[in-house]
Design a protein around this motif. Structure first.
Motif, PDB file in Angstrom:
ATOM      1  N   ASP A  62       0.837  -1.212   0.000  1.00 56.57           N
ATOM      2  CA  ASP A  62       0.000   0.000   0.000  1.00 56.57           C
ATOM      3  C   ASP A  62       0.869   1.258   0.000  1.00 56.57           C
ATOM      4  O   ASP A  62       0.614   2.217  -0.737  1.00 56.57           O
ATOM      5  CB  ASP A  62      -0.866   0.060   1.274  1.00 56.57           C
ATOM      6  CG  ASP A  62      -1.933  -1.012   1.333  1.00 56.57           C
ATOM      7  OD1 ASP A  62      -2.288  -1.552   0.276  1.00 56.57           O
ATOM      8  OD2 ASP A  62      -2.414  -1.284   2.458  1.00 56.57           O
ATOM      9  N   GLY A 120       0.719  -4.227   8.874  1.00 55.55           N
ATOM     10  CA  GLY A 120      -0.702  -3.889   9.010  1.00 55.55           C
ATOM     11  C   GLY A 120      -1.419  -4.953   9.810  1.00 55.55           C
ATOM     12  O   GLY A 120      -0.940  -5.348  10.873  1.00 55.55           O
ATOM     13  N   ASP A 146      -3.097   1.788   7.561  1.00 57.89           N
ATOM     14  CA  ASP A 146      -4.051   0.839   8.153  1.00 57.89           C
ATOM     15  C   ASP A 146      -4.030   0.857   9.682  1.00 57.89           C
ATOM     16  O   ASP A 146      -5.066   1.097  10.307  1.00 57.89           O
ATOM     17  CB  ASP A 146      -3.840  -0.583   7.623  1.00 57.89           C
ATOM     18  CG  ASP A 146      -5.142  -1.376   7.632  1.00 57.89           C
ATOM     19  OD1 ASP A 146      -6.189  -0.802   7.983  1.00 57.89           O
ATOM     20  OD2 ASP A 146      -5.129  -2.568   7.276  1.00 57.89           O
TER      21      ASP A 146
HETATM   22  N1  LIG Z   1      -5.603  -8.322   1.137  1.00 62.37           N
HETATM   23  C1  LIG Z   1      -5.656  -7.255   0.320  1.00 62.37           C
HETATM   24  O1  LIG Z   1      -5.789  -7.352  -0.873  1.00 62.37           O
HETATM   25  C2  LIG Z   1      -5.513  -5.926   0.877  1.00 62.37           C
HETATM   26  C3  LIG Z   1      -4.634  -5.684   1.928  1.00 62.37           C
HETATM   27  N2  LIG Z   1      -4.370  -4.449   2.324  1.00 62.37           N
HETATM   28  C4  LIG Z   1      -3.202  -4.142   3.126  1.00 62.37           C
HETATM   29  O2  LIG Z   1      -2.531  -5.326   3.473  1.00 62.37           O
HETATM   30  C5  LIG Z   1      -2.289  -5.370   4.869  1.00 62.37           C
HETATM   31  C6  LIG Z   1      -2.176  -6.766   5.301  1.00 62.37           C
HETATM   32  O3  LIG Z   1      -1.135  -7.336   4.568  1.00 62.37           O
HETATM   33  P1  LIG Z   1      -0.458  -8.721   4.923  1.00 62.37           P
HETATM   34  O4  LIG Z   1      -1.481  -9.733   5.176  1.00 62.37           O
HETATM   35  O5  LIG Z   1       0.480  -9.015   3.831  1.00 62.37           O
HETATM   36  O6  LIG Z   1       0.278  -8.442   6.251  1.00 62.37           O
HETATM   37  P2  LIG Z   1       1.127  -7.173   6.748  1.00 62.37           P
HETATM   38  O7  LIG Z   1       0.289  -6.444   7.701  1.00 62.37           O
HETATM   39  O8  LIG Z   1       1.753  -6.424   5.661  1.00 62.37           O
HETATM   40  O9  LIG Z   1       2.242  -7.864   7.634  1.00 62.37           O
HETATM   41  C7  LIG Z   1       2.737  -9.142   7.369  1.00 62.37           C
HETATM   42  C8  LIG Z   1       4.209  -9.072   7.096  1.00 62.37           C
HETATM   43  O10 LIG Z   1       4.866  -8.403   8.134  1.00 62.37           O
HETATM   44  C9  LIG Z   1       5.875  -9.224   8.748  1.00 62.37           C
HETATM   45  N3  LIG Z   1       5.730  -8.961  10.188  1.00 62.37           N
HETATM   46  C10 LIG Z   1       4.854  -9.474  11.069  1.00 62.37           C
HETATM   47  N4  LIG Z   1       4.963  -8.880  12.259  1.00 62.37           N
HETATM   48  C11 LIG Z   1       5.939  -7.954  12.147  1.00 62.37           C
HETATM   49  C12 LIG Z   1       6.519  -7.018  13.024  1.00 62.37           C
HETATM   50  N5  LIG Z   1       6.092  -6.918  14.295  1.00 62.37           N
HETATM   51  N6  LIG Z   1       7.488  -6.205  12.558  1.00 62.37           N
HETATM   52  C13 LIG Z   1       7.923  -6.316  11.276  1.00 62.37           C
HETATM   53  N7  LIG Z   1       7.410  -7.194  10.399  1.00 62.37           N
HETATM   54  C14 LIG Z   1       6.433  -8.006  10.824  1.00 62.37           C
HETATM   55  C15 LIG Z   1       5.595 -10.621   8.288  1.00 62.37           C
HETATM   56  O11 LIG Z   1       6.749 -11.264   7.911  1.00 62.37           O
HETATM   57  P3  LIG Z   1       7.672 -12.140   8.851  1.00 62.37           P
HETATM   58  O12 LIG Z   1       8.962 -11.393   8.822  1.00 62.37           O
HETATM   59  O13 LIG Z   1       7.060 -12.200  10.213  1.00 62.37           O
HETATM   60  O14 LIG Z   1       7.753 -13.458   8.193  1.00 62.37           O
HETATM   61  C16 LIG Z   1       4.765 -10.430   7.021  1.00 62.37           C
HETATM   62  O15 LIG Z   1       5.582 -10.436   5.877  1.00 62.37           O
HETATM   63  C17 LIG Z   1      -3.404  -4.581   5.449  1.00 62.37           C
HETATM   64  O16 LIG Z   1      -3.105  -4.106   6.729  1.00 62.37           O
HETATM   65  C18 LIG Z   1      -3.535  -3.466   4.424  1.00 62.37           C
HETATM   66  O17 LIG Z   1      -2.565  -2.463   4.666  1.00 62.37           O
HETATM   67  C19 LIG Z   1      -5.006  -3.329   1.627  1.00 62.37           C
HETATM   68  O18 LIG Z   1      -4.188  -3.038   0.546  1.00 62.37           O
HETATM   69  C20 LIG Z   1      -6.377  -3.685   1.163  1.00 62.37           C
HETATM   70  C21 LIG Z   1      -6.308  -4.839   0.250  1.00 62.37           C
END
Ligand SMILES: NC(=O)C1=CN([C@@H]2O[C@H](COP(=O)(O)OP(=O)(O)OC[C@H]3O[C@@H](n4cnc5c(N)ncnc54)[C@H](OP(=O)(O)O)[C@@H]3O)[C@@H](O)[C@H]2O)[C@@H](O)CC1
Ligand SMILES: Nc1ncnc2c1ncn2[C@@H]1O[C@H](COP(=O)(O)OP(=O)(O)O)[C@@H](O)[C@H]1O
Ligand SMILES: [K+]
Length: 464
Positions: A62, A120, A146
């Protein structure tokens, strides 16, 4: 009504849309809304300096698409890729094609805004070391994508380090962290971008002026005082007569047909509210505010009448089992901690969990007072109050609230709605009275009828 959905609910609703729109369309919608909100926040786009913090998931995607849009319109956009190789590939390609720059943490320069696309709804609470290091290097307003990264999205808890944003641009629906403290305080202003999701009933909601207006009891043309409801107060004590006065003022806000007072502060109560009468039949009792040693007997007497009871302050100390009548319990964090036998800090760091636990344990609606007052019903919804001002944190404001909510119960609202409507009205009255200055509990009580009048006549135009 504003509704907050859980991550699981959001993902299920997104899946339905994702199945019927072209690849990437939903993210484009989200990123388009984010770019517009950033442009509004900056006040200009051409020449503005923007720093994106980009995590490994779609949240980073995003940020990259929004960054691309701003870069195309002449902003100088830098991005730090915290997810390395796992950065959203299509987002990154679009970003580079638009002229966005990728920088190492050491190259981070002054910026007008930091865009938090670290994590997010897919994140676990906390921030990793590299993200914290970059956040420490910059001193600029933060716009969260988000959610502020690092907060617990579904509970509003902040057990670990997290981003503190000035603005949070969220997608599809609010999540609990946008409404519930302590996370809500890390969101700053919240802007919702519509994604056209079809969402189920939410368990965390916030009433807005139109719903409160619709719920407010008002007299029918043929009303008389008894049809409007009678509230009884068994509050105050020789030690705390003032609590009785404030409860009486809160109950006498004109939303009920009659107020009765039974207790040791009759003279003081009558001196401020001569319309109040003595013992007799009531449709709801208020017990415990400033009740001191008199609270145990007051509680037993109220229960004997078999009508709904609002139990506040000292009354709560005598509640060791679910009340035998429909009830609204109105603790602040310290009182709720005592009811659940946990440290106060536990309640303050996890108010949603503890309000729900108390509602389940006591089989009653629980109104947990605070900046974002929560009203939980057993096994059900939680109403979050978003009106008010920190100036409301003043002695006796809780006594006024108890009288007001008790009056609403006597007028026929079920306990959880009496709590939700009462806390909304009290907060709105405080904001009208003194958004930027001091107020006392007695001023608050006296402001309530005017706030109710304005809500009834012009719900869209108050300072709430
Ligand atoms: N679905 C859609 O079409 C749409 C979705 N939308 C958007 O997508 C978002 C959700 O996206 P998402 O599911 O990819 O997860 P997301 O929040 O980016 O995080 C996962 C990544 O983060 C990592 N990670 C985890 N914890 C962590 C930490 N504490 N600190 C750092 N890293 C950390 C983890 O990786 P790891 O390193 O843990 O393997 C993983 O790779 C949502 O909030 C909205 O913005 C909008 O565009 C609407 C359409
Ligand atoms: N920081 C804050 N911002 C807004 N409202 C607050 C804040 N702190 C407390 N309040 C509200 O002020 C009132 C205080 O109630 P309470 O603690 O019971 O006071 P008292 O027992 O002295 O009457 C409650 O309605 C609570 O929700
Ligand atoms: K984020």
């Amino acid at each position: 009504m504003r509704e907050a959905h859980t991550v699981e609910q959001v993902r299920a609703a997104e899946d339905v849309v994702l199945a019927r729109v072209p690849d990437g369309a939903l993210m484009q919608r989200a990123a388009g809304g984010l770019a517009s909100a950033l442009a509004d926040f900056l006040g200009r786009v051409y020449g503005a300096r923007v720093l994106l913090l980009v995590g490994a998931g779609n949240n980073g995607g995003d940020a990259l698409y929004a960054g691309a849009s701003l870069a195309r319109r002449g902003a100088q956009v830098d991005a730090v890729l915290l997810g390395g190789e796992r950065t959203h590939a299509a987002g990154l390609a679009a970003y580079r094609a638009a002229g966005g720059q990728v920088v190492e943490p050491a190259q981070v320069r002054d910026t007008d805004v930091v865009v938090d696309g670290i994590v997010g709804i897919g994140g676990t609470p906390g921030l990793r070391a590299e993200a914290m290091a970059v956040l420490d290097m910059v001193d600029a307003p933060v716009v969260a994508v988000d959610v502020p990264s690092g907060v617990d999205v579904d509970t509003g808890e902040t057990p670990e380090a997290h981003v503190v944003a000035d603005l949070t641009v969220t997608f599809g629906t609010l999540k609990p962290c946008h409404l519930i403290d302590p996370a809500a305080q890390a969101c700053g202003a919240v802007h919702l971008v519509d994604l056209g999701l079809d969402l189920p009933r939410a368990d965390v909601v916030a009433l807005q002026a139109p719903e409160v207006r619709a719920l407010l009891p008002r007299p029918t043309p043929d009303a008389h005082k008894y049809t409007r409801g009678v509230v009884g107060l068994r509050v105050g004590s020789a030690t705390y007569p003032g609590a009785a006065v404030l409860s009486a003022l809160g109950a006498s806000s004109g939303l009920v047909g009659m107020v009765r007072y039974v207790g040791s502060a009759t003279d003081q109560v009558l001196a401020v509210a001569p319309e109040i009468v003595g013992a007799g039949r009531v449709q709801a009792w208020v017990v415990g505010s400033g009740g001191g040693d008199e609270a145990a007997e007051a509680l037993a007497d109220a229960f004997a009448d078999e009508v709904p009871v609002l139990i506040d302050a000292d009354g709560l100390r005598h509640l060791d089992a679910p009340p035998p009548v429909p009830a609204l319990l109105t603790p602040h964090a310290g009182e709720l901690a005592a009811m659940l036998d946990v440290p106060r800090d536990d309640v303050e760091t996890a108010p949603l969990r503890h309000a729900r636990e108390a509602a389940d344990r006591f089989g009653a609606a629980v109104l947990l007072k605070g900046r974002r007052t929560l009203v939980a019903e057993p096994g059900g919804r939680v109403y979050v109050n978003t009106t008010g001002t920190p100036w409301l944190a003043t002695a006796g404001a809780g006594d006024v609230l108890g009288g007001l909510c008790g009056a609403l119960m006597a007028a026929g609202l079920e306990p959880v709605l009496a709590g939700a409507v009462g806390s909304w009205v009290a907060g709105a009255a405080a904001s009208e009275l003194a958004a930027d200055g001091p107020l006392t509990a007695s001023q608050l009580a006296r402001a309530i009828p005017g706030t109710v009048r304005r809500l009834l006549t012009d719900p869209e135009d108050g300072p709430w």
